[in-house]
Write an enzyme that holds these catalytic residues in place. Structure first.
Site, PDB file in Angstrom:
ATOM      1  N   HIS A  67     -36.711  35.926  -7.751  1.00  0.00           N
ATOM      2  CA  HIS A  67     -35.432  36.374  -8.305  1.00  0.00           C
ATOM      3  C   HIS A  67     -35.679  37.291  -9.493  1.00  0.00           C
ATOM      4  O   HIS A  67     -35.023  37.196 -10.527  1.00  0.00           O
ATOM      5  CB  HIS A  67     -34.560  35.177  -8.680  1.00  0.00           C
ATOM      6  CG  HIS A  67     -34.040  34.424  -7.502  1.00  0.00           C
ATOM      7  ND1 HIS A  67     -32.715  34.073  -7.355  1.00  0.00           N
ATOM      8  CD2 HIS A  67     -34.653  33.967  -6.393  1.00  0.00           C
ATOM      9  CE1 HIS A  67     -32.552  33.430  -6.211  1.00  0.00           C
ATOM     10  NE2 HIS A  67     -33.723  33.356  -5.618  1.00  0.00           N
ATOM     11  N   TYR A 335     -40.671  26.369 -11.754  1.00  0.00           N
ATOM     12  CA  TYR A 335     -39.944  27.201 -12.712  1.00  0.00           C
ATOM     13  C   TYR A 335     -40.690  27.237 -14.041  1.00  0.00           C
ATOM     14  O   TYR A 335     -40.778  28.281 -14.697  1.00  0.00           O
ATOM     15  CB  TYR A 335     -38.542  26.636 -12.950  1.00  0.00           C
ATOM     16  CG  TYR A 335     -37.544  26.846 -11.834  1.00  0.00           C
ATOM     17  CD1 TYR A 335     -37.934  27.191 -10.549  1.00  0.00           C
ATOM     18  CD2 TYR A 335     -36.184  26.674 -12.073  1.00  0.00           C
ATOM     19  CE1 TYR A 335     -37.020  27.358  -9.540  1.00  0.00           C
ATOM     20  CE2 TYR A 335     -35.251  26.839 -11.070  1.00  0.00           C
ATOM     21  CZ  TYR A 335     -35.672  27.186  -9.797  1.00  0.00           C
ATOM     22  OH  TYR A 335     -34.755  27.347  -8.801  1.00  0.00           O
TER      23      TYR A 335
END
Length: 360
Positions: A67, A335
Site C-alpha cells: 500500500h 506492519y
C-alpha cells in the site's frame, strides 16, 4: 461449504488468468503478516514476508512495503450512540472523535497506475478522548484468499513472478489453488473485480472478525464496514490515460464538501465462523449503524499526518478485542517490521533536499 466453494472457483485455462491472480495476491498481502516461529524449525519471520513484498514491489526506500501509494485524509467520526450498549469504547458514546486516515492502493510501488489493481484500502486511527486509540485497516474486498499464515506464505511462493518471465508459473499457481478449495470465494470475486474510479464510492470491510465487550462483560463477535453516502458514478473503470486519477478525484470531491461513510457493525450469529477470513457471514445478520465517518480534508502523504502512522489492527481501545483469527497477530508483526524499515530509511530517500518531507 467445501463443495460450494469448489464449485465457485473459476476454471483454470490461461496463463493470463494466473498473472491476474498473482497481481491480486500481491495486492492483498497487506492484510497478512507472519509471526516468527510458527513454522519452526525454518522460522518464517516478519522480516521474511516483508522481504517477499519488497522483492515484488521493488526497492523504494522510505515507503511502505505494501500500500505504498496513498493519500492522507483527516476528519471525524460522528457517533450516534447506537453502539454504546454493545461496547464500552468511548468512541461509540454520542459525540465526535477525530481521526487520521489513509486511502491507498495495494502493492509496493508508490508510482503504480491507479487502475493496475482492483482493490482500494481505507485505514483509520481514531484518537479517543480518554487517550486510547483504535486503528483499523479495511479493504474493498469481501474475503481473504486463505485462512492461515502458512497457507498465505505458500500462496505468495506459488504466485511469485518468475525473474525470467516476469509472470507467475501457471503450473505452480494451479497446483496451489487445486490444493486449497477455501480460495474459491476469493477466486470467484477477482474473476469480475474491476478497479473503481473513486476512493469515495467504495465500501471498505474489516474482513477479520473482532469482539465488542459491553459494560456487563458480554462479548459479541463482529465485523465492520464503512459504506459510502456518495453513490457510484461512471462505469467504475480507470480514467483514460491517467495513472493518478484517484487522488485527483478525491481532491475534486472534497472541494465540493466533506465525504461521508456509515460505520456499520455486523454481528455474528451462533455458528458463524469468527476465525476464518475466507468465509462471508450470510445476509440478514444483525447490523447496527454506529455513526458517520466524515472526511474533511486530504493532503499528499509525503508530509501529511498519516505518513508516520502504523495502522496496526491490534491497537484497540477497551471495548474492542481481537478474535482468534491467526491473521491478526500476523498482520501486526509484519506492519511493525515494515514501519521500522521505512522510518530508518528516512535519510536515504534520494532526490530531496529535505528527506523527512519525502517519506510517506
Amino acid at each position: 461449504m467445501t463443495d460450494e466453494r469448489q464449485e465457485s472457483r473459476p476454471p483454470v485455462r490461461t496463463t493470463g488468468r494466473w498473472v491476474a491472480i498473482g497481481v491480486i495476491v500481491a495486492a492483498v498481502a497487506a492484510v497478512f503478516g507472519y509471526v516468527g516461529g510458527w513454522l519452526a524449525p525454518e522460522r518464517l519471520t516478519p522480516k521474511r514476508i516483508v522481504d517477499e513484498l519488497q522483492s515484488t514491489g521493488g526497492e523504494h526506500p522510505g515507503f511502505r512495503r505494501n500500500h505504498a501509494k496513498g493519500i492522507c485524509v483527516t476528519g471525524r467520526f460522528e457517533s450516534n450512540g447506537a453502539l454504546a450498549a454493545f461496547s464500552t469504547a468511548r468512541l461509540f458514546a454520542p459525540g465526535n472523535t477525530p481521526f487520521v486516515g489513509r486511502l491507498a492502493i495495494p502493492g509496493g510501488n508508490p508510482y503504480a497506475p491507479d487502475g493496475s489493481i482492483p482493490i482500494r484500502s481505507f485505514a483509520l486511527r481514531f484518537d479517543l478522548a480518554d487517550g486510547e486509540q483504535w486503528r483499523t485497516g479495511m479493504n474493498a474486498m469481501p474475503v481473504f484468499p486463505v485462512t492461515t499464515p502458512k497457507a498465505f506464505y505458500d500462496l505468495t511462493v506459488a504466485t511469485h513472478p518468475d525473474p525470467a518471465t516476469g509472470k507467475p508459473d501457471p503450473e505452480k499457481a494451479k497446483a496451489f489453488f487445486g490444493a486449497h478449495p477455501e480460495t474459491g470465494p476469493f477466486l470467484a470475486w477477482i474473476k469480475s473485480a474491476k478497479p473503481s474510479a473513486s476512493y469515495a464510492t467504495e465500501t471498505y470491510r474489516s474482513i477479520n472478525a473482532f469482539y465488542l465487550r459491553d459494560a456487563g462483560g458480554q462479548r459479541r463477535a463482529v465485523r465492520w464496514q464503512v459504506v459510502p453516502e456518495q453513490g457510484p458514478e461512471g462505469d467504475g473503470g480507470a480514467a483514460a490515460g491517467d495513472a493518478d486519477f484517484l487522488a485527483a478525484d478525491l481532491m475534486k470531491r472534497l472541494g465540493q464538501g466533506p465525504l461521508r461513510w456509515h460505520l456499520q457493525m455486523i454481528f455474528a450469529d451462533p455458528g458463524d465462523p469468527v476465525d476464518d477470513a475466507t468465509k462471508v457471514w450470510p445476509d440478514g445478520r444483525k447490523l447496527v449503524d454506529a455513526g458517520t465517518v466524515v472526511v474533511d480534508a486530504a493532503e499528499a502523504q509525503a508530509a501529511g499526518p498519516c505518513r508516520d502512522v502504523n495502522y496496526d489492527p491490534m491497537i484497540l481501545p477497551r471495548g474492542i478485542e481481537p478474535s482468534d483469527d491467526p491473521l491478526l497477530p500476523a498482520r501486526s508483526s509484519t506492519y511493525a517490521d515494515s514501519f521500522l524499515r521505512r522510518t530508518s530509511e528516512e535519510a536515504h530517500v534520494p532526490g530531496t533536499a529535505h528527506p523527512k518531507e519525502a517519506r510517506p
